[in-house]
Enzyme design. Structure first.
Site, mmCIF file in Angstrom:
data_model
loop_
_atom_site.group_PDB
_atom_site.id
_atom_site.type_symbol
_atom_site.label_atom_id
_atom_site.label_comp_id
_atom_site.label_asym_id
_atom_site.label_seq_id
_atom_site.Cartn_x
_atom_site.Cartn_y
_atom_site.Cartn_z
ATOM 1 N N LYS A 1 62.371 57.674 55.807
ATOM 2 C CA LYS A 1 61.947 57.009 54.569
ATOM 3 C C LYS A 1 60.492 57.331 54.261
ATOM 4 C CE LYS A 1 60.402 52.747 56.816
ATOM 5 N NZ LYS A 1 60.449 51.275 56.815
ATOM 6 N N ARG B 1 62.108 38.334 56.084
ATOM 7 C CA ARG B 1 61.899 39.271 54.984
ATOM 8 C C ARG B 1 63.203 39.507 54.235
ATOM 9 N NH1 ARG B 1 59.429 45.220 56.150
ATOM 10 N NH2 ARG B 1 61.550 45.535 56.947
ATOM 11 N N HIS C 1 65.905 43.565 62.319
ATOM 12 C CA HIS C 1 64.610 44.245 62.273
ATOM 13 C C HIS C 1 63.596 43.409 63.037
ATOM 14 C CE1 HIS C 1 61.814 47.121 60.260
ATOM 15 N NE2 HIS C 1 60.937 46.162 60.513
ATOM 16 N N ARG D 1 66.628 53.351 65.878
ATOM 17 C CA ARG D 1 66.026 53.781 64.611
ATOM 18 C C ARG D 1 64.572 54.206 64.819
ATOM 19 N NH1 ARG D 1 67.997 48.600 62.859
ATOM 20 N NH2 ARG D 1 65.828 47.995 62.510
ATOM 21 N N TYR E 1 28.574 59.560 45.596
ATOM 22 C CA TYR E 1 28.361 58.430 44.701
ATOM 23 C C TYR E 1 27.494 57.349 45.350
ATOM 24 C CZ TYR E 1 32.062 60.151 41.591
ATOM 25 O OH TYR E 1 32.815 60.899 40.714
ATOM 26 N N CYS F 1 35.263 60.663 47.740
ATOM 27 C CA CYS F 1 35.546 60.664 46.301
ATOM 28 C C CYS F 1 37.060 60.764 46.074
ATOM 29 C CB CYS F 1 34.847 61.835 45.630
ATOM 30 S SG CYS F 1 33.086 61.991 46.006
ATOM 31 N N ASP G 1 38.644 63.251 44.739
ATOM 32 C CA ASP G 1 39.141 64.608 44.967
ATOM 33 C C ASP G 1 38.327 65.411 45.973
ATOM 34 O OD1 ASP G 1 41.065 64.260 42.765
ATOM 35 O OD2 ASP G 1 39.279 64.347 41.502
#
Length: 371
Positions: A41, A139, A168, A224, A268, A315, A317
């Site tokens: 997943k 859950r 789980h 799993r 920055y 940053c 990128d």
């Protein structure tokens, strides 16, 4: 300042042999490949859904676990065979695709099961389901006390094949605590009750990576593995339980170098200011790629076998690093963000999170390259 105009070199390297080796090691512990349900997943924990599933299938995997019906459909479209279990549940708009793609749905309520079966009957098919039991995660799932009645009702729905039950664990890192013991005791008691009543489904599964490695009583019919499959130990205590090899290397290359005097601000906000004449390298990777901004002025990367610090804020990128201490550093040098020399769990600890998150957050614009 120098600049390299090459194509963006930020990639994830996937070690196919390591993946196959980890699968084999887990299968050895679990009792054979037929007992393993590899969890692929979330884009195979960031490693690349289709590439990982194909590699595992070649290594002997007979089934796969995904989180959504869309992930299952993507595997089917790529030609992946075998059982595909949708762990995260399915929604009404998914039901036709679940039936047509022959996915196995995890359910915990009668309404979903009934609607799935109706769709399957209308298309001249049957749909396989696994019933999820909530033993303490709070859950998803039906309460263990209500499970026998739910199973009995599911068996009466035409078009529905009740293949399995699962639970789980609420502790993903270790199974040595009292919470897991209580969950396992409750789930085990339910399975025993079902067996005595002749209602035990063919498949029972509960074990995550930690339980697979260190708790035989939790292995039942399938295990799993997720994190362990990708060569990362769930906790320090599980390191002695298996020989795992990291599958992912997150790497990039230096695309720019500049020499700056003492007192120069970097990135920055100028949160990093040089205290000496320095060499600052720019990397074409940032938080949009999954390299966490929280590593600003905290993280390290590996250049030419040496660890060097992140300089200033990460940053969107780009990220800058201080390579003053690296002799002969050059544009084009490879930089390891995490992987072989810099374990992802160490980077995660610096970032105040877990390895699962870092792996899964590597962005889609980062190319996955299977070695």
């Amino acid at each position: 300042m120098t600049h390299d105009p090459q194509a963006r070199p930020t990639i994830v390297e996937i070690d196919g042999r390591a993946l196959a080796r980890n699968f084999g090691e887990i299968a050895r512990i679990a009792g054979g490949a037929a007992a393993v349900l590899p969890v692929v997943k979330s884009n195979a924990y960031g490693h690349g859904l289709v590439a990982v599933a194909r590699a595992l299938q070649a290594a002997g995997a007979e089934r796969f676990a995904v989180a959504t019906a869309d992930e299952g459909a993507e595997l089917r479209a790529a030609g992946v065979r075998g059982t595909i279990v949708v762990l995260g549940g399915v929604y009404r708009d998914d039901h036709v695709h679940v039936v047509d793609d022959q996915l196995t749905a995890v359910v915990w309520d009668a309404a979903t099961a009934t609607d799935l079966a109706s769709v399957a009957r209308a298309r001249g098919r049957a749909v396989a389901v696994h019933l999820k039991i909530d033993t303490g995660m709070s859950r998803l799932g039906v309460d263990a006390d209500a499970a026998p009645d739910m199973l009995a009702s599911l068996r009466r729905i035409p078009g529905l094949t009740l293949e399995g039950v699962l639970t789980h664990f609420c502790n993903a890192e270790s199974v040595g605590g009292p919470e897991t013991a209580r969950q396992l005791e409750r789930f085990g008691a339910l399975i025993a009750t079902l067996a005595r009543a002749g209602m035990r489904p063919p498949v029972v599964h509960a074990a995550n990576s930690a339980a697979t490695l260190s708790e035989p009583a939790a292995r039942f019919d399938w295990v799993r593995p997720g994190l362990a499959l990708y060569g990362v130990y769930p906790s320090a205590t599980t390191r002695t339980q298996a020989a795992l090899v990291p599958v992912m290397r997150f790497v990039t290359r230096i695309v720019a170098l500049r020499a700056v005097p003492a007192g120069t601000g970097v990135s920055y906000g100028s949160t990093f200011v040089t205290t000496r004449p320095s060499r600052i390298a720019t990397l074409p990777v940032g938080y949009a790629d999954g390299y966490p901004r929280v590593l600003s002025n905290r993280g390290v990367v590996v250049v030419r076998g040496e660890r060097v610090p992140v300089a200033g804020r990460v940053c969107m990128d780009q990220t800058m690093i201080d390579v003053t201490a690296i002799r002969d550093v050059a544009v084009g040098d490879e930089v390891e963000l995490w992987g072989g020399a810099l374990p992802v769990d160490e980077v995660a600890a610096t970032a105040g999170t877990i390895a699962y998150e870092l792996l899964a957050r590597v962005g889609p614009r980062v190319r996955r390259v299977v070695r």
